[in-house]
Structures are given as structure tokens and as C-alpha cells.
Scaffold this active site. Structure first.
Site, PDB file in Angstrom:
ATOM      1  N   HIS A   1     -13.064  -5.728   1.619  1.00  0.00           N
ATOM      2  CA  HIS A   1     -13.597  -4.700   2.526  1.00  0.00           C
ATOM      3  C   HIS A   1     -15.074  -4.421   2.211  1.00  0.00           C
ATOM      4  O   HIS A   1     -15.891  -4.286   3.115  1.00  0.00           O
ATOM      5  CB  HIS A   1     -12.820  -3.376   2.374  1.00  0.00           C
ATOM      6  CG  HIS A   1     -11.371  -3.443   2.744  1.00  0.00           C
ATOM      7  ND1 HIS A   1     -10.367  -3.123   1.874  1.00  0.00           N
ATOM      8  CD2 HIS A   1     -10.758  -3.797   3.903  1.00  0.00           C
ATOM      9  CE1 HIS A   1      -9.188  -3.250   2.471  1.00  0.00           C
ATOM     10  NE2 HIS A   1      -9.398  -3.668   3.704  1.00  0.00           N
TER      11      HIS A   1
ATOM     12  N   LYS B   1       3.001   5.236   8.689  1.00  0.00           N
ATOM     13  CA  LYS B   1       2.890   4.100   7.770  1.00  0.00           C
ATOM     14  C   LYS B   1       2.973   4.609   6.332  1.00  0.00           C
ATOM     15  O   LYS B   1       2.228   5.506   5.935  1.00  0.00           O
ATOM     16  CB  LYS B   1       1.553   3.381   8.004  1.00  0.00           C
ATOM     17  CG  LYS B   1       1.463   2.028   7.315  1.00  0.00           C
ATOM     18  CD  LYS B   1       0.242   1.232   7.778  1.00  0.00           C
ATOM     19  CE  LYS B   1       0.035   0.003   6.900  1.00  0.00           C
ATOM     20  NZ  LYS B   1      -1.141  -0.779   7.296  1.00  0.00           N
TER      21      LYS B   1
ATOM     22  N   ARG C   1      -9.773 -12.618   8.237  1.00  0.00           N
ATOM     23  CA  ARG C   1      -9.558 -13.426   7.035  1.00  0.00           C
ATOM     24  C   ARG C   1      -9.104 -14.836   7.348  1.00  0.00           C
ATOM     25  O   ARG C   1      -9.575 -15.796   6.770  1.00  0.00           O
ATOM     26  CB  ARG C   1      -8.518 -12.756   6.117  1.00  0.00           C
ATOM     27  CG  ARG C   1      -9.069 -11.591   5.342  1.00  0.00           C
ATOM     28  CD  ARG C   1      -7.978 -10.798   4.718  1.00  0.00           C
ATOM     29  NE  ARG C   1      -7.068 -10.309   5.754  1.00  0.00           N
ATOM     30  CZ  ARG C   1      -5.927  -9.711   5.541  1.00  0.00           C
ATOM     31  NH1 ARG C   1      -5.493  -9.549   4.321  1.00  0.00           N
ATOM     32  NH2 ARG C   1      -5.185  -9.279   6.535  1.00  0.00           N
TER      33      ARG C   1
ATOM     34  N   SER D   1      -4.586  -5.388   0.630  1.00  0.00           N
ATOM     35  CA  SER D   1      -4.264  -4.222  -0.201  1.00  0.00           C
ATOM     36  C   SER D   1      -2.865  -4.365  -0.798  1.00  0.00           C
ATOM     37  O   SER D   1      -2.646  -4.040  -1.975  1.00  0.00           O
ATOM     38  CB  SER D   1      -4.359  -2.948   0.636  1.00  0.00           C
ATOM     39  OG  SER D   1      -5.665  -2.822   1.155  1.00  0.00           O
TER      40      SER D   1
END
Ligand code: COA
Length: 163
Positions: free
Chosen positions: A18, A42, A91, A129
Site C-alpha cells: 500500500h 467485514k 497486483r 493484509s
């Protein structure tokens, strides 16, 4: 006119991938607002306040970066902050379909806001993450993959869980 971009995400926690996007994004924009999505649906490891703290500490040496949080629609938040762009990192091909859908939906919701994609640095292509949290949980070495402050917060979190 100031060119402002919103860089949205969960940042649970922020990784060097990030940071790389933010650093490169600053070559394109006058200001980047890193916006943590407040999403009660979430399940996250860190609270929004903890995520904000880690982001602020990791970005302390950057000028023209603000850390904030939002809930609701991203385009509404961007409009409210006078941002004309949404910054996203890509990515791998696996990110493409979701990002494509998100960008098209956002354009439909507000055609004045453009999504700008930066290809993630090769060094960070494999991290997320979740994978960082998994590695840290089982004592894996995450040196160089996350800012130092994130490493300390992760260790603290897992120590608390073990007690
Ligand atoms: N380097 C490393 N990892 C990266 C990365 C990079 N450059 N870019 C993304 N990732 C990882 C994140 O760490 C995260 O990992 P995780 O799934 O293990 O937690 C994963 O990619 C997902 O990234 P993130 O950017 O956090 O996406 P998200 O799906 O959680 O959130 C929002 C995307 C916030 C942009 C989107 O949900 C949103 O806008 N929500 C608001 C509602 C809305 O307006 N929706 C759209 C129109 S309906």
C-alpha cells in the site's frame, strides 16, 4: 486546482504494498486521502482507530497525505472531499475482474470521478493484509513486508490473544 485522489481500502493492516502505491501516487496527485472503509459487515482484526494510527505512523514522513475513514458509497465520499480520482493498486490478473467491476460501477454512479490504477511493485505482488496476519500469527518473519509500527502492533495483538 489541487489534484486530489482518494486511496480507499480496508488497510487491516497497511502493508508496504500500500505504501508503495501511495508513494508513487504522489507523483501524479497533489494530495492523497487514504480512506479506511468503515464496514461493520467485514470482520477485521484492527479497529478503524487502530488502523488509522498505524497508517498515520507509517506515513509520517510523507507530505500531502491525509488519513481518514468513511462509510457508505466511495463516490459520495470522494465528491465530499473534492477528489476527482480514486486510486487503486493492481497486483495480479486475479485482481482485475473485481477492480474492473468496481471501477465501472463507480463510473456509473459518478462519471466525473476517474479510477486510476497503478501496478503494484513486483516486490509486493504476493502480499495482502490477510497473508501478513497469517504469517505473523504463526511466528513467521514479516520483516520488510510491513512498516515497523505494523509489525509491533501485530505482535502485540497476538500476544494479547495468547494471554
Ligand atoms: N499491496 C498489498 N496488498 C494490497 C494492495 C497492495 N498494493 N492493494 C490491495 N491489497 C490487498 C489488501 O491488503 C486486501 O487484503 P485482504 O483481503 O487480505 O484484507 C485486499 O487486497 C483487498 O484490498 P482493499 O483495497 O482493502 O479492498 P476491499 O475490497 O476491502 O475494499 C473498497 C475496496 C473500499 C474500495 C470498496 O469496498 C468500496 O469502495 N466500498 C464502499 C462501497 C462502495 O462504494 N462500493 C462500490 C460501488 S457499489
Amino acid at each position: 486546482m489541487e489534484r486530489i485522489a482518494v486511496y480507499p481500502g480496508s488497510f487491516d493492516p497497511v502493508t508496504n504494498g500500500h505504501i508503495d502505491i501511495i508513494e508513487r501516487g504522489l507523483n501524479l496527485f497533489d494530495k492523497i486521502i487514504v480512506a479506511i472503509l468503515y464496514n461493520p459487515a467485514k470482520k477485521s482484526m484492527f479497529s478503524v482507530e487502530e488502523r488509522k494510527k498505524m497508517l498515520k505512523e507509517s506515513l509520517a514522513n510523507f507530505d500531502n497525505v491525509e488519513v481518514d475513514s468513511f462509510s457508505g458509497l466511495l463516490v459520495d465520499y470522494a465528491r465530499m472531499r473534492n477528489a476527482k480520482a480514486i486510486l487503486r493498486g493492481m497486483r495480479a490478473v486475479s485482481d482485475f475482474e473485481y477492480e474492473f467491476q468496481l471501477a465501472l460501477m463507480n463510473r456509473r454512479l459518478d462519471k466525473k470521478i476517474q479510477t486510476v490504477f497503478l501496478i503494484t511493485g513486483l516486490r509486493w505482488i504476493f502480499i495482502s493484509s490477510s497473508i501478513i496476519k497469517d504469517a505473523a500469527k504463526f511466528g513467521g518473519n514479516i520483516d520488510g513486508l510491513v512498516p515497523e509500527t505494523v509489525k509491533l502492533h501485530l505482535h502485540k495483538k497476538f500476544r494479547q490473544e495468547a494471554e
